[in-house]
Design a protein around this motif. Sequence first.
Motif, short mmCIF file in Angstrom:
data_model
loop_
_atom_site.label_atom_id
_atom_site.label_comp_id
_atom_site.label_asym_id
_atom_site.label_seq_id
_atom_site.Cartn_x
_atom_site.Cartn_y
_atom_site.Cartn_z
N ASP A 1 11.51 11.27 5.34
CA ASP A 1 11.07 11.63 4.00
C ASP A 1 9.58 11.92 4.02
O ASP A 1 8.82 11.30 4.77
CB ASP A 1 11.37 10.48 3.03
N GLY A 2 9.16 12.83 3.15
CA GLY A 2 7.75 13.21 3.11
C GLY A 2 6.83 12.10 2.68
O GLY A 2 5.65 12.10 3.04
N LEU A 3 7.34 11.14 1.91
CA LEU A 3 6.51 10.01 1.47
C LEU A 3 6.81 8.74 2.26
O LEU A 3 5.91 8.05 2.72
CB LEU A 3 6.73 9.73 -0.02
N TYR A 4 8.09 8.43 2.39
CA TYR A 4 8.48 7.15 2.98
C TYR A 4 8.58 7.17 4.50
O TYR A 4 8.69 6.13 5.14
CB TYR A 4 9.81 6.68 2.39
N GLY A 5 8.59 8.36 5.10
CA GLY A 5 8.63 8.43 6.56
C GLY A 5 10.02 8.30 7.13
O GLY A 5 11.01 8.75 6.56
N PRO B 1 7.37 -5.55 -13.42
CA PRO B 1 7.85 -6.93 -13.43
C PRO B 1 7.98 -7.55 -12.05
O PRO B 1 8.04 -8.76 -11.92
CB PRO B 1 9.21 -6.80 -14.09
N ASN B 2 8.07 -6.73 -11.02
CA ASN B 2 8.21 -7.24 -9.64
C ASN B 2 7.74 -6.15 -8.70
O ASN B 2 6.68 -5.56 -8.94
CB ASN B 2 9.66 -7.69 -9.37
N ARG B 3 8.50 -5.83 -7.64
CA ARG B 3 8.05 -4.80 -6.71
C ARG B 3 8.35 -3.39 -7.22
O ARG B 3 8.00 -2.41 -6.55
CB ARG B 3 8.71 -5.03 -5.34
N ILE B 4 8.98 -3.30 -8.37
CA ILE B 4 9.28 -2.01 -8.99
C ILE B 4 8.29 -1.77 -10.12
O ILE B 4 8.05 -2.67 -10.93
CB ILE B 4 10.72 -1.96 -9.52
N ALA B 5 7.74 -0.58 -10.19
CA ALA B 5 6.90 -0.18 -11.31
C ALA B 5 7.60 0.97 -12.03
O ALA B 5 7.96 1.97 -11.40
CB ALA B 5 5.51 0.27 -10.83
N ASP B 6 7.79 0.85 -13.34
CA ASP B 6 8.63 1.79 -14.08
C ASP B 6 8.01 2.11 -15.43
O ASP B 6 7.63 1.21 -16.18
CB ASP B 6 10.03 1.16 -14.26
N TYR B 7 7.93 3.40 -15.75
CA TYR B 7 7.56 3.81 -17.10
C TYR B 7 8.81 3.71 -17.97
O TYR B 7 9.69 4.56 -17.93
CB TYR B 7 7.01 5.23 -17.11
N ALA C 1 5.67 -1.23 -5.89
CA ALA C 1 4.62 -1.07 -6.89
C ALA C 1 3.25 -1.08 -6.22
O ALA C 1 2.96 -1.92 -5.38
CB ALA C 1 4.70 -2.20 -7.92
N GLY C 2 2.43 -0.11 -6.57
CA GLY C 2 1.10 -0.01 -6.01
C GLY C 2 1.01 0.85 -4.76
O GLY C 2 -0.09 1.14 -4.28
N SER C 3 2.15 1.26 -4.22
CA SER C 3 2.14 2.03 -2.97
C SER C 3 1.93 3.52 -3.19
O SER C 3 1.65 4.26 -2.25
CB SER C 3 3.45 1.83 -2.22
N ARG C 4 2.13 3.99 -4.43
CA ARG C 4 2.10 5.41 -4.80
C ARG C 4 3.28 6.18 -4.23
O ARG C 4 3.32 7.40 -4.31
CB ARG C 4 0.78 6.07 -4.39
N ASN C 5 4.24 5.48 -3.66
CA ASN C 5 5.48 6.12 -3.23
C ASN C 5 6.48 6.04 -4.37
O ASN C 5 6.73 4.95 -4.92
CB ASN C 5 6.05 5.42 -1.99
N THR C 6 7.06 7.17 -4.73
CA THR C 6 7.96 7.21 -5.88
C THR C 6 9.40 7.38 -5.41
O THR C 6 9.68 8.01 -4.40
CB THR C 6 7.58 8.36 -6.82
#
Length: 1012
Positions: free
Chosen positions: A274-278, A52-58, A80-85
């Motif tokens: 962080d391993g993903l976010y740096g 719905p916005n910058r968050i992607a959620d199942y 959303a779209g960054s592949r960072n969870t």
Amino acid sequence: MQKALVLSMLALLFIMTIFMSNETVPVAIGNTQDMGSRLAKVFGIDRPLWVPNRIADYITNNGQLVSHIPARSAGMEWPAGSRNTINFASGLWLAGKKDGEIVTAAAEYRTEFQPGKVIGWSPGVAGMPANPQDPSFKVYIINERDATTPTGNSDYVNWPVQDGAPVDANGKPLLLGTSTAWAVFNDFDQALHDTLFKTKPMGVEVQMTAWAYDIPNDLGDMMFFKFEFINKSGKDVTDAYVAFWADVDIGDGVDLVGCDTTLSLGYQYKTQNDGLYGANPPAIGYDFLQGPIVPSPGDTANVSGRKMPGFRNLPMSAFIKYIGGGPRQFRDPETGAEAYNYLRGFDLFGDPVIDPLTGKPTKFWHAGDPVTRTGWVDDTHSDKRFLMSSGPFTIADGDTQEVVGGIVIAQDQTWQETVRLLKARDQHEQQLFDDNFVLPDSPSSLVVTASPDTASILLSWNNAVESFREIDQFNLDSLGNPTYYAFQGYNVYQLSAPAVSQLTKIKRIASFDVIDGVVQIRDNVFVQEIGETVERVVQDARDTGLQRYLRIASDALNGNTPLLRNREYYFAVTAYVYNRYGIPKTLEGLLQPLAVRPQNPPLGSKWTTPFGETLPVSHSGRSEGEVFPLVVDPAALTDHEYQVTFRTEPNGASVWEVTDLTAGTVKVSGWKNQAQQPNDGDADFPIVDGLLVKVFGPPEALNTVTFNRPDNERWFSGNNWGGEFINGSIGLGKKFFGSNIKPEQYVTAEIRFRTNADGQRAYTYLRGGSPDYQFVSYERQHFTVWDVTAQPPRQLNAAIVEQSGQQNGLWDPSFPGARNYLFILHSTYSGDLPDPYYTSRNLFSNAQEFDTMYLWWPILRAGFTAPAWQDGQVLTIRPNFVNTPNDVFTFKSKAPIKDDLKLARSQAAALVNVYPNPYRGFNIEETSSHNRFVTFTHLPANAKIQIYTLSGELVRTIEHLDSSAYERWDLRNSRRALVASGIYLARLDMGPVGVKVLKLVIFQSTESLDLF
């Protein structure tokens, strides 16, 4: 239970589920996705990816707010779209007592909920769950654009009102935010309870409404969840608790947790890379925006904006963390009793949690402030889960409790700033909820009319949105005051399809905006492709001035090639508003595509006046204004006569009206704009029955000042007070001290000088006297003043000012700095006796009561020591003659020829046709290979089309029964099979217009066998 074990078991379960449950594999369907791409049928558990916005959620229809199952990894991505969870899994928990026995209804990695509502309940009698495999019990997602293009989203069309899905005041699906998700589920399946906490079912139906805002401010990093718990078990549930459970994994999943009891906020953060976010990982929090309600005399609870006197909302009552691989008393619960202990704020076994700093029991882990290092804070990065609960409360049999929670994400330059920002955003989130999300609305959709001709399309729209002014309570100015969004401009777009989707090409082809110095509006925008927020131009404002029509002759999506006759094109017009303090700074209306084809007029019709022609106008009155009725829509012209008239508003502003004299109706009223030059390009004018009515009116100002002198000598210059002529010394009186003169009262005035002071008398006022600018005398002067617009000329009154200590009763321009003002009045000369009206008034303090037309403040020119008055010298002041109530402009238009049968017959012979012909397996207007067609053109309102083979076999009959000039043939026969390649004859029976036979050649890309 360890997460690794859970994942391995779930992987096996996932493989089994593929073969056993017919579960649909989810696809991305958020508000930036094509809703048509989602499978129409969903059986069992539905886990769509909601963006719905910058968050992607199942999100799911079984109580899991964040599901790890579809991704087989973390179920929430940010941005959303960054592949960072950022969040592995999350779910809703309920627990309480029924007949004194602990019962649960909870969702974590596994769930005790199943899709569907509960039916057949009556007081004291438990209901029965509906079939959880029913495809109607899926997750429904609707978006902002669905209100204007509802057929593009089956979820909007099939919104399950019958199951409890909310609707607005008009009975349409209720859209909260810019995207809303809805699902219903229950906990009536004992088998699901046996796999989690092993209690009996609680017996609740849960209706979940989730929503979010796709706005480039902190709202773009929030999600909201409302749960309505309906007890359909036949018995009361007492001592109940509700909780948000979360296994937050920020990137690599090694995190810290904390809570803020003053905000009812539980959150997770990091103080290390962080391993993903740096280096600067984000933080995420959950909040009870509206807790369950309990009786409380004297208090008032909030239930979705409704006030409930005698109740109060419970806050967060406990915050518990438990640790993967941690001590036994803080491991994952496996029974209802263990889960209930956690919900009440105890450890797994029901013992108190001890704050290590105070040595006292607490129900809130890590409620200290990690930024200031005060209180109990987490200091060990590890894999954790947390549970934040609220209770106790009661859900009586048949009763409903409503709880609202929010998820908020923040990221700043340091971990301390990130935690501060998270809490600030949470406060904003709570404020928004408490104020019922009173956010500024985007401007409403425009009423757009499309009028085609053979080679172009005219779009025109109304101006109702230009009065838009919406208060913004949340984006304040530097003094803390509310700000406003106000209308700024229009955008015109061309689209590649009649509905907006992820695949639709959209190009802005024109913009028109208010001339106010606001240009190239820039704002921070989140760019999904790079996963960052960047500053860029969001509205290409250029101070063009407003225009409410556009003639389009080229295809902007195809290299600006000329528009093709009869081809369908799609356009949209939107309005946008602007707030310099706003986040975002602009809000734009929804795109509402309008389909239109360049085409000839309908059969039997003919335009009488071409586009771009200006109609002749007659004028009565003395103004120098003009009216230009410009033909912009030949099809809309009438045989009516129109009149443009003017009136003066109480504030002195001149406005004008357009009246249809033939119909006796006012078409335009109170229009203010008047072009400053006849051909200045200003298009801020109304369109009336196909005519752009442009009014030119010179501004209220001086036109010329001339001085005729027999000796060819000018003895004066001017003191610049901001006037328009003679070095700024002469101008309109209302711009000096003030005046009561109306625009229609200005006349051309002559000041006729005299060698001797034997001219007319003038009212004299003394500057520096007591009182200042009071009347002192009425003496003869070296001039007379005349209105030469009148015939014969009319002598006018004048007034002069002398400086105290220098007065001699004469207007005697001398040196720079002297205050020798000359006021030219509108009234007729008083003669030898002064008018008490002027002698009783103060020239300065009563200036608004004087009929001052012009003010002149001359000084002597260099080389002169005294005024060189001389008979025959004349100073002429000519004003602009503006449009006034005495001016009337009249014009008449000529309607197009319509419904002329003789003309229709001759046109049909030349125009009625079919395209593409030949059809070579492709039509540029086709959207897929399953949607083949040719189009018959220029048809009358009623026609019968019969398709034959060359051998005379009837292939298909099509009845054309609408007012459009087009009819499609889908290249299928009467048995719905595609016809073979070949030559066909089309017989078009157009009733009184006649019959026409067309030869049509079809080359199919594939052949269809005959049906047997």
